[in-house]
Design a protein around this motif. Structure first.
Motif, PDB file in Angstrom:
ATOM      1  N   ARG A 211      -2.060   1.070  -9.625  1.00  0.00           N
ATOM      2  CA  ARG A 211      -3.277   0.329  -9.321  1.00  0.00           C
ATOM      3  C   ARG A 211      -2.943  -1.101  -8.889  1.00  0.00           C
ATOM      4  NH1 ARG A 211      -7.718  -0.727 -13.858  1.00  0.00           N
ATOM      5  NH2 ARG A 211      -5.989  -1.883 -14.782  1.00  0.00           N
ATOM      6  N   ALA A 212      -2.032  -1.752  -9.618  1.00  0.00           N
ATOM      7  CA  ALA A 212      -1.677  -3.133  -9.284  1.00  0.00           C
ATOM      8  C   ALA A 212      -1.144  -3.220  -7.853  1.00  0.00           C
ATOM      9  CB  ALA A 212      -0.633  -3.655 -10.273  1.00  0.00           C
ATOM     10  N   LEU A 213      -0.260  -2.290  -7.486  1.00  0.00           N
ATOM     11  CA  LEU A 213       0.310  -2.317  -6.130  1.00  0.00           C
ATOM     12  C   LEU A 213      -0.781  -2.137  -5.079  1.00  0.00           C
ATOM     13  CD1 LEU A 213       3.607  -0.301  -6.676  1.00  0.00           C
ATOM     14  CD2 LEU A 213       3.409  -2.706  -6.008  1.00  0.00           C
ATOM     15  N   GLY A 214      -1.706  -1.223  -5.351  1.00  0.00           N
ATOM     16  CA  GLY A 214      -2.805  -1.006  -4.415  1.00  0.00           C
ATOM     17  C   GLY A 214      -3.658  -2.253  -4.264  1.00  0.00           C
TER      18      GLY A 214
ATOM     19  N   LEU B  92      -9.509   8.527  -0.655  1.00  0.00           N
ATOM     20  CA  LEU B  92      -9.664   7.828   0.623  1.00  0.00           C
ATOM     21  C   LEU B  92      -8.418   7.007   0.978  1.00  0.00           C
ATOM     22  CD1 LEU B  92     -13.375   6.616   0.562  1.00  0.00           C
ATOM     23  CD2 LEU B  92     -12.328   8.176   2.204  1.00  0.00           C
ATOM     24  N   THR B  93      -7.599   6.712  -0.021  1.00  0.00           N
ATOM     25  CA  THR B  93      -6.327   6.034   0.260  1.00  0.00           C
ATOM     26  C   THR B  93      -5.522   6.816   1.287  1.00  0.00           C
ATOM     27  OG1 THR B  93      -6.312   5.751  -2.116  1.00  0.00           O
ATOM     28  CG2 THR B  93      -4.442   4.848  -0.916  1.00  0.00           C
TER      29      THR B  93
ATOM     30  N   LEU C 167       0.837  -1.203   0.000  1.00  0.00           N
ATOM     31  CA  LEU C 167       0.000   0.000   0.000  1.00  0.00           C
ATOM     32  C   LEU C 167       0.874   1.256   0.000  1.00  0.00           C
ATOM     33  CD1 LEU C 167      -2.832  -1.097   2.468  1.00  0.00           C
ATOM     34  CD2 LEU C 167      -3.057  -0.656   0.010  1.00  0.00           C
ATOM     35  N   VAL C 168       1.945   1.219   0.783  1.00  0.00           N
ATOM     36  CA  VAL C 168       2.860   2.366   0.811  1.00  0.00           C
ATOM     37  C   VAL C 168       3.525   2.532  -0.554  1.00  0.00           C
ATOM     38  CG1 VAL C 168       4.996   3.257   1.816  1.00  0.00           C
ATOM     39  CG2 VAL C 168       3.253   2.286   3.295  1.00  0.00           C
ATOM     40  N   ALA C 169       3.897   1.406  -1.172  1.00  0.00           N
ATOM     41  CA  ALA C 169       4.507   1.464  -2.502  1.00  0.00           C
ATOM     42  C   ALA C 169       3.532   2.085  -3.502  1.00  0.00           C
ATOM     43  CB  ALA C 169       4.905   0.059  -2.958  1.00  0.00           C
ATOM     44  N   SER C 170       2.265   1.723  -3.384  1.00  0.00           N
ATOM     45  CA  SER C 170       1.251   2.274  -4.286  1.00  0.00           C
ATOM     46  C   SER C 170       1.112   3.782  -4.075  1.00  0.00           C
ATOM     47  CB  SER C 170      -0.071   1.553  -4.023  1.00  0.00           C
ATOM     48  OG  SER C 170      -1.135   2.301  -4.500  1.00  0.00           O
ATOM     49  N   LEU C 171       1.217   4.170  -2.804  1.00  0.00           N
ATOM     50  CA  LEU C 171       1.138   5.596  -2.462  1.00  0.00           C
ATOM     51  C   LEU C 171       2.361   6.363  -2.969  1.00  0.00           C
ATOM     52  CD1 LEU C 171      -1.085   7.010  -0.852  1.00  0.00           C
ATOM     53  CD2 LEU C 171       0.296   6.750   1.207  1.00  0.00           C
ATOM     54  N   ALA C 172       3.452   5.641  -3.199  1.00  0.00           N
ATOM     55  CA  ALA C 172       4.691   6.302  -3.634  1.00  0.00           C
ATOM     56  C   ALA C 172       4.691   6.584  -5.132  1.00  0.00           C
ATOM     57  CB  ALA C 172       5.897   5.429  -3.266  1.00  0.00           C
ATOM     58  N   CYS C 173       3.798   5.901  -5.868  1.00  0.00           N
ATOM     59  CA  CYS C 173       3.847   5.998  -7.336  1.00  0.00           C
ATOM     60  C   CYS C 173       3.636   7.417  -7.840  1.00  0.00           C
ATOM     61  CB  CYS C 173       2.806   5.069  -7.950  1.00  0.00           C
ATOM     62  SG  CYS C 173       3.236   3.340  -7.702  1.00  0.00           S
ATOM     63  N   THR C 174       2.601   8.076  -7.323  1.00  0.00           N
ATOM     64  CA  THR C 174       2.289   9.414  -7.817  1.00  0.00           C
ATOM     65  C   THR C 174       3.439  10.399  -7.605  1.00  0.00           C
ATOM     66  OG1 THR C 174      -0.026   8.935  -7.441  1.00  0.00           O
ATOM     67  CG2 THR C 174       0.546  11.241  -7.792  1.00  0.00           C
ATOM     68  N   PRO C 175       3.952  10.525  -6.370  1.00  0.00           N
ATOM     69  CA  PRO C 175       5.092  11.448  -6.217  1.00  0.00           C
ATOM     70  C   PRO C 175       6.318  11.029  -7.027  1.00  0.00           C
ATOM     71  CG  PRO C 175       4.457  10.493  -4.079  1.00  0.00           C
ATOM     72  CD  PRO C 175       3.470  10.020  -5.069  1.00  0.00           C
ATOM     73  N   LEU C 176       6.515   9.717  -7.194  1.00  0.00           N
ATOM     74  CA  LEU C 176       7.658   9.273  -8.006  1.00  0.00           C
ATOM     75  C   LEU C 176       7.538   9.820  -9.424  1.00  0.00           C
ATOM     76  CD1 LEU C 176       8.439   5.558  -7.039  1.00  0.00           C
ATOM     77  CD2 LEU C 176       9.926   7.556  -6.822  1.00  0.00           C
ATOM     78  N   ALA C 177       6.302   9.811  -9.923  1.00  0.00           N
ATOM     79  CA  ALA C 177       6.085  10.283 -11.295  1.00  0.00           C
ATOM     80  C   ALA C 177       6.058  11.808 -11.366  1.00  0.00           C
ATOM     81  CB  ALA C 177       4.788   9.692 -11.832  1.00  0.00           C
ATOM     82  N   SER C 178       5.240  12.416 -10.487  1.00  0.00           N
ATOM     83  CA  SER C 178       5.013  13.862 -10.641  1.00  0.00           C
ATOM     84  C   SER C 178       6.171  14.691 -10.111  1.00  0.00           C
ATOM     85  CB  SER C 178       3.713  14.261  -9.943  1.00  0.00           C
ATOM     86  OG  SER C 178       3.859  14.089  -8.551  1.00  0.00           O
TER      87      SER C 178
END
Lengths: 316, 217
Positions: free
Chosen positions: B85-88, B159-160, B62-73
């Motif tokens: 999505r897959a990680l979540g 909500l994540t 879940l933390v990895a999924s949360l990291a995706c957006t900042p990693l990209a943006s």
């Protein structure tokens, strides 16, 4: 899930043992009462010293007085809470392997008439006992362990507590070079535990020096530890170097580090909840299905009277 | 859908390798747990091992999924978005497993005991809350739901930001002594949430662009 056949109690033992154990425990209660009355009697002379030797070898399949099979030696010696080495239960055995527990001295003093420092040989000469006790960890798991050792009341009578003595305070060895976990400053080392004098004098309370008829291994609290079977496991302090008779209620390490979670008494009580673990049920190591936790860990007949009139929710 | 993925992947083989790696990394812990169970490598308290290990991996994923957006943006690692999505969902899967091990295997659906725990243990309450929040998010994670919900989808999936901190609190509250691990998670999650603040996001990505600009000239 496989349960080794050694864990299953043969039927004849299941039927034969409990009766005799129960009778023993009933008399034990009487003896404890007598011991209490004589607690302040003049110094006690230890009769015929005998070396520790199990009356009969402990074998898998033996049971406690309730018919519960003793836990395997491997489990007892490889799943340990001993934060003086590490907080990882599985790593204690490995990290404690080099711990040298001999020579060892236990200083018994405080409010006593005959303070004395005992070495292991002297402790071994005190009448040995063998006890099969349930050990209930506050983390909601439990084992059945065949201990050998001596009753604490025998030792206390040798030092003759003064009438002002109301509590017994125990201390684990403080030596960060030998107990590396003590370098972790998040705990107020050394480990300290305490009992009320009547709890300490109770015949169920023992100082253990062996498990399965073998000397204690470091992970189990070598060379000598307390065992108070009706209290959560953390009360049964390991590797004791100091026993002190005191007037005021001792503050244990757990009371200091988590006063709202750990009280002085810490009696096993399915009705008093703990914020982290269910105390109404437990997992016996080696079993899959949870079992209900018994009041005073199943020793209510022997010890409930110690707490008559006390609010056990307040005195948790 | 498959055709779309296939087309995308054949065009960008590196992305394919990355995505396969992520899927493997997410499934391996479960395989490892099953292997250890089969080989008898667990402790004498195997149910606790299952509970702890599935819980650990639920939180990690879940933390990895949360990291995706900042990693990209913020950091420009755009591929991260393709596995968010897959990680979540993997994280949710481990959380579900964690829950069923607790309720079904450990407590054998003994609801009186479970109710006792729920009523007296705050860590169970927040853990359950986190799981309940994740359920609608998992259900609406498909492309179809994304279209159906339109702009509301994004709002819903915010909500994540509540569920993951609740999962971390669940961990903090259940630990007996050594708070280092749960506090590490807490600081990572805090950082990941802070990086989403618009001010910070633009500042860092501008700084990064200026930096890469310097190297280019």
């Amino acid at each position: 899930m496989k349960i080794p056949s050694s864990e299953i109690t043969p039927e004849h033992i299941y039927h034969a043992r409990p009766q005799s154990r129960r009778r023993f425990l009933q008399t034990a209660g009487l003896v404890a009462g007598g011991a209490l009355l004589s607690a302040c009697a003049p110094s006690y002379v230890e009769p015929s010293p005998t070396p520790i030797k199990p009356e009969k070898p402990v074998t898998a399949g033996q049971t406690d007085e309730l018919g519960d099979a003793i836990t395997g030696y491997d489990a007892i010696t490889n799943y340990n809470n001993f934060y003086e080495f590490t907080t990882d239960k599985q790593a204690v055995a490995r990290l404690s392997a080099g711990f040298v527990a001999e020579p060892w001295k236990v200083q018994v003093g405080g409010l006593v008439n005959n303070p004395k420092t005992f070495d292991l040989d002297e402790l071994r000469k005190i009448t040995p006992v063998e006890r099969i006790y349930r050990m209930r960890c506050v983390e909601a798991w439990s084992m059945v362990i065949p201990w050998s050792g001596l009753t604490l009341n025998r030792l206390l009578k040798l030092v003759d507590p003064k009438s002002e003595a109301k509590y017994v305070r125990f201390e684990t060895l403080l030596d960060p070079t030998r107990l590396p976990g003590q370098r972790d400053r998040s705990f107020p080392w050394p480990y300290v535990e305490g009992l009320r004098l009547d709890e300490a004098m109770h015949d169920l309370t023992i100082l253990a020096t062996g498990i399965y008829g073998k000397p204690l291994l470091p992970q189990n609290g070598a060379p000598i530890r307390l065992v108070v079977p009706w209290k959560y496991g953390f009360k049964s302090i390991k590797s004791i170097t100091k026993i002190e008779l005191v007037a005021d209620e001792p503050v244990s390490l757990w009371m200091k580090s988590g006063p709202s979670e750990y009280g002085f008494y810490s009696n096993v009580n399915p009705d008093v909840s703990h914020p982290r673990w269910s105390q109404s049920s437990e997992r016996r190591i080696g079993e899959v299905i949870r079992r209900r936790t018994l009041m005073f860990n199943g020793y209510a007949d022997q010890v409930a009277s110690l707490y008559a009139g006390m609010d056990l929710r307040k005195n948790y | 859908m498959l055709a779309w993925t296939y087309a995308k992947i054949t065009k960008r083989p590196n992305l394919m390798v990355f995505r396969i790696f992520v899927h493997l990394a997410a499934v391996l812990p479960l395989a490892h747990l099953l292997w250890d169970t089969w080989r008898g490598n667990l402790t004498v308290n195997p149910l606790q091992d299952w509970t702890f290990r599935t819980g650990d991996w639920a939180l990690r994923l879940l933390v990895a999924s949360l990291a995706c957006t900042p990693l990209a943006s913020v950091f420009g690692f755009k591929q991260a978005i393709t596995v968010r999505r897959a990680l979540g969902l993997y994280g949710f899967g481990y959380a579900l497993l964690h829950f069923f091990i607790f309720v079904g295997v450990d407590y054998r659906f003994a609801f009186d005991l479970i109710w006792d725990d729920l009523a007296t243990k705050r860590y169970i309450l927040v853990g359950l809350a986190a799981l309940l929040i994740l359920i609608p998010l998992a259900i609406t994670s498909t492309r179809g739901w994304m279209k159906r919900l339109g702009r509301r989808w994004k709002t819903l999936h915010k909500l994540t930001y509540l569920a993951v901190p609740l999962a971390v609190i669940h961990y903090i509250w259940l630990v007996k002594a050594d708070l280092r691990d749960p506090l590490l998670y807490a600081s990572i999650v805090t950082l990941l949430l802070i990086l989403r603040l618009p001010v910070l996001r633009t500042q860092i990505s501008q700084f990064r662009q200026r930096l890469s600009g310097k190297f280019l000239h």
